[in-house]
Design a protein around this motif. Structure first.
Motif, PDB file in Angstrom:
ATOM      1  N   LEU A 177      -1.027  -9.777  -5.894  1.00  0.00           N
ATOM      2  CA  LEU A 177      -2.492  -9.766  -5.933  1.00  0.00           C
ATOM      3  C   LEU A 177      -3.096  -9.689  -4.552  1.00  0.00           C
ATOM      4  O   LEU A 177      -4.303  -9.696  -4.394  1.00  0.00           O
ATOM      5  N   SER A 178      -2.216  -9.612  -3.516  1.00  0.00           N
ATOM      6  CA  SER A 178      -2.750  -9.607  -2.155  1.00  0.00           C
ATOM      7  C   SER A 178      -3.306  -8.224  -1.825  1.00  0.00           C
ATOM      8  O   SER A 178      -2.695  -7.206  -2.145  1.00  0.00           O
ATOM      9  N   PRO A 179      -4.511  -8.184  -1.186  1.00  0.00           N
ATOM     10  CA  PRO A 179      -5.121  -6.887  -0.897  1.00  0.00           C
ATOM     11  C   PRO A 179      -4.390  -6.151   0.214  1.00  0.00           C
ATOM     12  O   PRO A 179      -3.918  -6.748   1.159  1.00  0.00           O
ATOM     13  N   SER A 180      -4.253  -4.852   0.060  1.00  0.00           N
ATOM     14  CA  SER A 180      -3.730  -4.024   1.142  1.00  0.00           C
ATOM     15  C   SER A 180      -4.452  -2.690   1.052  1.00  0.00           C
ATOM     16  O   SER A 180      -5.013  -2.356   0.010  1.00  0.00           O
ATOM     17  N   ALA A 181      -4.420  -1.931   2.158  1.00  0.00           N
ATOM     18  CA  ALA A 181      -5.154  -0.656   2.161  1.00  0.00           C
ATOM     19  C   ALA A 181      -4.547   0.266   1.110  1.00  0.00           C
ATOM     20  O   ALA A 181      -3.336   0.469   1.091  1.00  0.00           O
ATOM     21  N   PRO A 182      -5.377   0.827   0.191  1.00  0.00           N
ATOM     22  CA  PRO A 182      -4.803   1.687  -0.847  1.00  0.00           C
ATOM     23  C   PRO A 182      -4.370   3.023  -0.254  1.00  0.00           C
ATOM     24  O   PRO A 182      -4.949   3.498   0.714  1.00  0.00           O
ATOM     25  N   SER A 183      -3.317   3.605  -0.827  1.00  0.00           N
ATOM     26  CA  SER A 183      -2.905   4.940  -0.386  1.00  0.00           C
ATOM     27  C   SER A 183      -3.972   5.925  -0.841  1.00  0.00           C
ATOM     28  O   SER A 183      -4.703   5.641  -1.800  1.00  0.00           O
ATOM     29  N   PRO A 184      -4.081   7.114  -0.175  1.00  0.00           N
ATOM     30  CA  PRO A 184      -5.097   8.093  -0.606  1.00  0.00           C
ATOM     31  C   PRO A 184      -4.927   8.451  -2.076  1.00  0.00           C
ATOM     32  O   PRO A 184      -5.897   8.621  -2.799  1.00  0.00           O
ATOM     33  N   ALA A 185      -3.684   8.525  -2.554  1.00  0.00           N
ATOM     34  CA  ALA A 185      -3.466   8.890  -3.968  1.00  0.00           C
ATOM     35  C   ALA A 185      -4.058   7.834  -4.882  1.00  0.00           C
ATOM     36  O   ALA A 185      -4.720   8.152  -5.873  1.00  0.00           O
ATOM     37  N   LEU A 186      -3.864   6.558  -4.537  1.00  0.00           N
ATOM     38  CA  LEU A 186      -4.392   5.493  -5.398  1.00  0.00           C
ATOM     39  C   LEU A 186      -5.908   5.393  -5.288  1.00  0.00           C
ATOM     40  O   LEU A 186      -6.597   5.096  -6.274  1.00  0.00           O
ATOM     41  N   ALA A 187      -6.430   5.659  -4.075  1.00  0.00           N
ATOM     42  CA  ALA A 187      -7.886   5.584  -3.894  1.00  0.00           C
ATOM     43  C   ALA A 187      -8.594   6.557  -4.833  1.00  0.00           C
ATOM     44  O   ALA A 187      -9.697   6.302  -5.307  1.00  0.00           O
ATOM     45  N   ALA A 188      -7.934   7.685  -5.146  1.00  0.00           N
ATOM     46  CA  ALA A 188      -8.545   8.700  -6.024  1.00  0.00           C
ATOM     47  C   ALA A 188      -8.679   8.211  -7.465  1.00  0.00           C
ATOM     48  O   ALA A 188      -9.366   8.828  -8.274  1.00  0.00           O
ATOM     49  N   LEU A 189      -8.026   7.097  -7.792  1.00  0.00           N
ATOM     50  CA  LEU A 189      -8.140   6.566  -9.156  1.00  0.00           C
ATOM     51  C   LEU A 189      -9.534   5.993  -9.418  1.00  0.00           C
ATOM     52  O   LEU A 189     -10.011   5.982 -10.547  1.00  0.00           O
ATOM     53  N   GLY A 190     -10.153   5.479  -8.371  1.00  0.00           N
ATOM     54  CA  GLY A 190     -11.461   4.822  -8.531  1.00  0.00           C
ATOM     55  C   GLY A 190     -12.565   5.845  -8.700  1.00  0.00           C
ATOM     56  O   GLY A 190     -12.388   7.027  -8.417  1.00  0.00           O
ATOM     57  N   PRO A 191     -13.733   5.416  -9.199  1.00  0.00           N
ATOM     58  CA  PRO A 191     -14.841   6.356  -9.391  1.00  0.00           C
ATOM     59  C   PRO A 191     -15.459   6.801  -8.070  1.00  0.00           C
ATOM     60  O   PRO A 191     -15.706   5.979  -7.186  1.00  0.00           O
TER      61      PRO A 191
END
Ligand SMILES: Nc1nc2c(ncn2[C@@H]2O[C@H](COP(=O)(O)OP(=O)(O)OP(=O)(O)O)[C@@H](O)[C@H]2O)c(=O)[nH]1
Ligand SMILES: [Zn+2]
Length: 374
Positions: free
Chosen positions: A3-17
């Motif tokens: 559950l610890s925050p880390s910088a999302p990869s560009p691929a994962l960032a694209a999941l968000g709106p």
């Protein structure tokens, strides 16, 4: 599971709106009465549409701070309130004001019965940028153009805590003014009584907004100017045969003329009520029953005379492969807009049909105030 925050990869960032998707969510939120978080110009606020505001949410907003009412300049003018930001007025909300008070300020339905609304006190100083954005959002959600805002110090935390849609003005405003890309989703053969053989294309905007339709009649050449109609949806005229406007007869005459000419394109744009939506158009009709003309009614509600975006028409025509048109219209704005979008209008073909006793005043107002040609 971590559950610890880390910088999302560009691929994962694209999941968000993205901003377009958050805008679509915000429209849905506002229609349901859910606040959205707006941030820009060095401040932030919760904003909710007056039309959908309930007492519990009003109490919640008051618990956060002092609410301010945002209206358009047109609505403020009707209320004799000064719009210090020009197109937008910021109005102080008395501590005793409830949702009925707010609704009565935003909705002109009872203006004549209760002419002395208020007291309506304008607010000055600071920026009206968040207020303007909130009104714009309410309009684009096809609601009355009025919003309630409460300034908040920590917008990200509040959005996270309550699951609210977060919009930054620097990305939201450009996204709202850009032309939304439209996908040609499907087309199929459609024989029509008035026009003969045709194909109906469905175009879907990528912002979750209303689909628009193109009806291709015959097999018009892409190398020659095509007989074209940009028709804005009119449920009352097109479907119910209302005598208050000329839309139904114009639609039918355009289809017939295209059939006779052996080809044409009719764009059916879902911009009901000149872009204000059917509910607001019915509010305008109710004002017209009180004696106001079609333009005055729009203004009293807080809208411009015409809120349509005709760039969509140019985009659809280009998407279908057309670059030159013979445009069936009496509205010079449609000609100018297509021209400015790079579509050559080689001829304006007048479309004077469906005049009745009931719509004579409506057509005269459009000629006198909106520049329509008789
Ligand atoms: N707000 C509002 N919209 C109306 C009213 N009467 C008709 N409309 C809408 O006005 C639009 C008419 O569209 P069009 O016929 O395409 O446009 P136009 O500007 O009249 O131009 P042409 O018909 O091409 O000459 C439709 O979206 C109708 O729903 C009214 O009194 N108020
Ligand atoms: Zn109509």
């Amino acid at each position: 599971m971590t559950l610890s925050p880390s910088a999302p990869s560009p691929a994962l960032a694209a999941l968000g709106p993205g901003v377009t998707e958050r805008l679509a969510r915000a429209r849905g939120d506002l229609r349901m009465g859910v606040p959205v978080v707006l941030a820009g110009d060095g401040e932030a606020a919760l904003a909710v549409a007056i039309e959908a505001l309930d007492p519990a949410r009003l109490a919640g907003l008051r618990a956060l701070g002092t609410p301010e009412l945002a209206l358009t300049g047109h609505r403020a003018e009707t209320l004799k309130a000064f719009a210090c930001d020009g197109d937008i007025a910021r109005i102080a909300v008395p501590a005793s004001a409830d949702t009925a008070w707010l609704r009565a300020i935003a909705d002109p339905q009872d203006d004549l019965r209760v002419p002395m609304k208020g007291p309506v006190r304008g607010l000055y100083g600071g920026s009206g940028a968040l207020h303007r954005a909130a009104v714009l959002l309410a309009k684009s959600a096809r609601l009355l153009p009025a919003a309630l805002l409460v300034k908040i110090p920590d917008p990200l935390a509040l959005a996270g805590e309550y699951g609210l849609t977060f919009l930054r003005l620097d990305e939201t405003l450009p996204a709202m003014s850009r032309l939304v890309p439209l996908d040609d989703v499907v087309a199929a053969r459609l024989p029509m009584a008035l026009a003969g053989a045709g194909r109906l294309h469905i175009f879907r905007p990528d912002d979750g907004g209303d689909e628009h339709y193109a009806i291709e009649i015959g097999q018009p050449s892409r190398d020659l100017p095509v007989l074209t109609r940009l028709h804005s949806a009119c449920f009352t005229g097109d479907v119910l045969g209302s005598l208050k406007c000329d839309c139904g007869p114009q639609l039918h005459a355009a289809l017939s003329q295209m059939g006779e000419a052996g080809g044409g394109v009719l764009l059916y744009l879902n911009q009901e009520g000149r872009g204000i939506g059917l509910a607001n158009k019915m509010r305008a009709y109710s004002l017209q029953d009180q004696g106001f003309d079609t333009v005055e009614a729009n203004h009293r509600l807080g809208f411009e005379d015409d809120e349509r975006d005709f760039r969509i028409g140019a985009e659809l025509l280009r998407g279908l492969g057309f670059s030159q048109v013979r445009l069936l219209t009496n509205n010079p704005r449609k000609v100018a807009m297509l021209d400015s979008c790079g579509l050559k209008v080689v001829e304006r073909v007048p479309l004077q049909v469906g005049k009745t006793r009931e719509n004579a005043a409506y057509l005269a107002t459009k000629a006198a105030k909106s520049g329509h040609l008789l």
